[in-house]
Design a protein around this motif. Structure first.
Motif, mmCIF file in Angstrom:
data_model
loop_
_atom_site.group_PDB
_atom_site.id
_atom_site.type_symbol
_atom_site.label_atom_id
_atom_site.label_comp_id
_atom_site.label_asym_id
_atom_site.label_seq_id
_atom_site.Cartn_x
_atom_site.Cartn_y
_atom_site.Cartn_z
ATOM 1 N N LYS A 1 0.824 -1.206 0.000
ATOM 2 C CA LYS A 1 0.000 0.000 0.000
ATOM 3 C C LYS A 1 0.862 1.262 0.000
ATOM 4 O O LYS A 1 0.450 2.304 -0.531
ATOM 5 C CB LYS A 1 -0.916 -0.006 1.215
ATOM 6 N N LYS A 2 2.057 1.159 0.584
ATOM 7 C CA LYS A 2 2.922 2.338 0.660
ATOM 8 C C LYS A 2 3.689 2.575 -0.645
ATOM 9 O O LYS A 2 3.725 3.689 -1.172
ATOM 10 C CB LYS A 2 3.912 2.195 1.827
ATOM 11 N N VAL A 3 4.351 1.544 -1.182
ATOM 12 C CA VAL A 3 5.251 1.753 -2.322
ATOM 13 C C VAL A 3 4.651 1.289 -3.645
ATOM 14 O O VAL A 3 5.228 1.554 -4.702
ATOM 15 C CB VAL A 3 6.612 1.051 -2.094
ATOM 16 N N GLY A 4 3.497 0.601 -3.598
ATOM 17 C CA GLY A 4 2.880 0.150 -4.845
ATOM 18 C C GLY A 4 2.446 1.290 -5.740
ATOM 19 O O GLY A 4 2.794 1.326 -6.934
ATOM 20 N N PRO A 5 1.701 2.273 -5.246
ATOM 21 C CA PRO A 5 1.295 3.401 -6.100
ATOM 22 C C PRO A 5 2.519 4.225 -6.518
ATOM 23 O O PRO A 5 3.335 4.619 -5.680
ATOM 24 C CB PRO A 5 0.371 4.220 -5.189
ATOM 25 N N HIS A 6 2.675 4.457 -7.807
ATOM 26 C CA HIS A 6 3.821 5.227 -8.280
ATOM 27 C C HIS A 6 3.543 5.752 -9.678
ATOM 28 O O HIS A 6 2.556 5.389 -10.316
ATOM 29 C CB HIS A 6 5.088 4.357 -8.288
#
Length: 803
Positions: A47-52
């Motif tokens: 949830k933290k680093v997936g969106p990019h």
């Protein structure tokens, strides 16, 4: 905070009872992931680093110019020793060191070429094209007897391919070079975190088919081993910040390498936090590892430097060594010295008291922390030699230990013998004694050899080595990036792909995804074709009823000489389907009013100006109120300040010399690298006193392109209504004679297609001449029996299988 494993960071910070974070992640960046372990921690990281931000597949090549570079600006390659100049991308390659491309370290076939993984910078690296092709989509692993591609000049291939010798898997694997194993392990950990919501549907021998643990047991053990033995480097830290600036997310296993232990390793089940004090522990050397002094001579002193790194230590490190002939340079290391970014250096010594294999032990202790390392050496009488390494199908590296006793010119002599004990052609050879290694080349595949080395008075023992089997390969070669452009409902022009086949015995099945199509004869088109290994070209096009941007791997499958299935998906094609002309510049948006402005906003883009300007004089414009004018200097120019996506096909414009001025000569130029280098596509003279005239220039340059008009002689000139059509396939830029013709099989005939009349010869593989004469421009059909032919036009030849 918990210490991260680092191997060459610049800062050196003394640590107290709590470890310190070196990475530059924003404060609180991972706060939502704290106080979790195992599956919950992996899900929180998703949830933290997936969106990019997806930089796009083509955007990776631009990113590499800052994310993967040495200090001199050359591209950093983890599959070879080559330092690449930016822009030497594949394209054509036949050997190591020809070009670099984009390596999906986590193979794209595992996730079915899907976005955003397909363009994910944290696992896609610039690597040597030939080695990338060898790796194909095989898993990473360890293969003690793997095959390394032959070196090319001073460029050495890194990594090897072979049967896995790591416990838990026996299939074919690719083993990267030791210095980059940790980099790849952390890339894999990142993929499991960033795409934890997708990974269960991916397929690979390294994956478990679920969200947690995501990896198979043997893969977890392998990746943790690499992660521990090859800590985070300055290269990774630097790359992290560049990718963060582009994608706006981070690889948590570079910021906090200890996360891997809390998810898969020895702290699984414990909650992770950035504020947990580190338990006393040694990071390097890893417990159970080996320091090998290699081969040596009796009485000859050898040394090894060992990096000692730790976290959470409160007591000095006690150093003890056992084993005859082994010794350490000190018996104690300060705790603080081991808890810096570079760690402490411990010097180990070995002097052989007698010939034979020696074994010793290095033990480091500090409070409850302890690590034990095995020490090995092999002392020989005579000149010491070691086992061959980097064994390929045509070469290997021989090793020896320098003991002095060299010839006056500083050389030893190396001998290579065949199985009957005869000297191999071009051997013996003189070698530099102090190099302690030499590439023995010009050998035959799957052949047994023996080598030994002589100094002035000493002769080494003999080392047996067998060269590897030839490596199968199917390579698709094209001039530069394979990027097509077409209009909706109209197929693009067919692009030729040369097919390089080595050590393949079966028919080859080649596949692409729609809307791409393949053909061997430019008559029948489909997503799948089958060719013979003797055929050396196919054709590809895009054919879509709808506009859009498309991409596909070119997948080839065949059977090797050993009966094994070989698959490669490294070749890629992209396409943009759009209306023929969507760039029409009429200069009506803004007038500069003078030659003094550096830029002007046009209808389609911003233009850079040099002694040029846009003037509002309707009587002097071709149409409307405004027009572009070049000044009187011989270097006046105007150029697009932005890339034209989709390439440039034809450039159409209206121009004339200034009334009353002399004739004006100018060049039309294109740049495919952001205006660093320009290629002239036309030189035009505007006659004195004539009215506006329409000019059409064929550029045919693919990719992202800029256009420039440069005055070379004469005086002022008017320009208006510049229309640019997209690249439509065909040849990029100014093309070689090779692409002025083609030959293929169609309806049982040999077709030779020429752009102009030419002398043509057709030979059979039996050496017989089947045609020798002049053929006209266009398609020329020759009635020949089924078989393989060689067609020659000027200095170029093509193989064609008539079927």
């Amino acid at each position: 905070m918990i210490l991260r494993y680092l191997k060459s960071a610049v800062l050196a910070l003394a640590l107290a009872s709590t470890a310190v974070a070196f990475a530059a992640e924003p404060a609180g960046y991972y706060s939502t992931c704290e106080n979790k372990s195992g599956a919950a921690l992996l899900s929180a990281l998703c949830k933290k680093v997936g969106p990019h931000t997806n930089v796009g597949y083509n955007g990776l090549l631009s990113l590499y110019k800052t994310s993967d570079v040495y200090s001199d600006g050359t591209i950093w390659d983890m599959y070879s020793t080559k330092h690449w100049k930016p822009g030497i991308t594949c394209g054509n390659y036949k050997k190591v060191g020809d070009c670099y491309n984009r390596e999906h370290s986590f193979p794209k076939s595992w996730f079915n070429d899907a976005q955003p993984m397909y363009s994910e910078a944290f696992h896609i690296y610039p690597t040597d094209g030939k080695v990338n092709g060898q790796r194909s989509n095989f898993p990473y692993g360890e293969c003690a007897n793997g095959t390394t591609l032959p070196s090319s000049g001073s460029v050495k291939a890194l990594g090897r391919l072979g049967s896995c010798t790591f416990p838990g898997y026996s299939g074919t694997v690719f083993e990267p070079d030791d210095q980059y194993k940790g980099d790849f392990a952390r890339s894999y950990f990142y993929m499991a975190a960033a795409y934890n919501d997708k990974i269960a549907g991916w397929k690979s021998p390294m994956l478990s088919g679920n969200n947690y643990p995501a990896f198979s047991s043997w893969a977890i053990n392998l990746l943790l081993k690499w992660h521990r033995e090859d800590p985070v480097s300055q290269k990774e830290l630097d790359r992290q910040e560049v990718v963060y600036g582009a994608q706006h997310n981070r690889n948590p296993f570079i910021d906090h390498p200890e996360l891997a232990e809390y998810i898969w390793g020895n702290k699984k089940g414990q909650n992770w936090s950035t504020n947990i004090s580190a338990d006393p522990a040694f990071l390097l050397p890893t417990d159970g590892s080996t320091v090998d002094f290699g081969v040596t001579a009796v009485g000859l002193a050898r040394t090894k430097a060992v990096t000692v790194k730790a976290e959470g230590l409160k007591e000095a490190i006690s150093v003890s060594v056992s084993g005859a002939g082994f010794a350490a340079g000190t018996t104690s290391i300060a705790a603080d010295a081991s808890m810096t970014t570079d760690g402490a250096i411990l010097t180990l010594n070995y002097t052989a008291p007698a010939a034979g294999v020696a074994v010793g032990t290095l033990t480091l202790t500090s409070g409850t922390a302890k690590t034990t390392v095995k020490l090995t050496a092999n002392a020989m009488t005579g000149l010491p030699v070691g086992a061959a390494t980097d064994i390929s199908d045509e070469s290997f590296i021989a090793h020896w230990t320098y003991v002095g006793d060299e010839a006056a010119d500083g050389t030893y002599t190396i001998y290579v013998l065949d199985a009957e004990g005869n000297a191999v052609a071009s051997y013996p050879r003189t070698v530099k004694a102090k190099d302690e290694q030499y590439i023995c080349s010009d050998l035959s595949p799957e052949t047994a050899y023996t080598y030994y080395v002589k100094s002035k008075t000493l002769t080494s023992g003999k080392i047996n080595v067998t060269t590897a089997a030839p490596i199968p390969s199917i390579d698709f070669m094209h001039d530069g990036e394979l990027s097509l452009v077409a209009e909706p409902g109209i197929p693009s022009e067919a692009e030729e792909l040369l097919v390089g086949v080595e050590n393949i015995t079966s028919d080859i099945t080649i596949e692409v995804k729609a809307p791409f199509e393949l053909s061997s004869d430019k008559a029948e088109w489909s997503q799948k074709i089958v060719i013979k290994p003797e055929e050396d070209r196919i054709y590809i096009r895009v054919n879509s009823a709808k506009a859009g941007t498309f991409a596909s791997s070119i997948i080839a499958t065949a059977t090797t000489a050993k009966g094994e299935t070989y698959t490669t998906d490294e070749a890629e094609v992209s396409a943009k389907v759009t209306e023929a002309i969507d760039f029409v510049e009429d200069f009506e948006a803004e007038a500069s009013g003078s030659y003094n402005k550096n830029t002007v906003k046009g209808t389609m883009c911003v233009w850079n100006l040099h002694d040029a300007g846009v003037f509002a004089e309707s009587k002097k414009a071709y149409e409307g109120s405004n027009y572009m004018r070049l000044g009187k200097s011989a270097s006046s120019s105007f150029e697009t300040a932005e890339d034209i996506a989709g390439g440039v096909g034809e450039i159409t414009f209206y121009a004339k010399a200034w009334d009353g001025d002399a004739a004006c000569e100018f060049k039309v130029e294109c740049s495919g690298d952001g205006a660093n280098n320009w290629k002239t596509v036309a030189t035009i003279t505007l006659p004195k006193g004539e009215a506006y005239k329409k000019y059409t220039v064929t550029a045919n340059v693919s990719g992202d392109v800029r256009v420039r008009f440069v005055q070379t002689a004469g005086a002022r000139a008017h320009f208006d209504n510049i229309a640019i059509s997209h690249y439509r396939g065909g040849i990029v830029g100014v093309e070689s004679d090779y692409h002025a013709w083609t030959a293929y099989s169609l309806n049982g005939q040999l077709v030779v297609s020429l752009s102009e009349q030419a002398e043509v010869q057709v030979y059979g593989i039996d050496g017989i001449t089947y045609f020798n004469g002049t053929l006209n421009a266009g398609d020329n059909a020759l009635d020949l029996a089924k078989g393989l032919y060689i067609v020659v036009v000027d200095d170029f030849s093509r193989r064609v299988l008539v079927k």
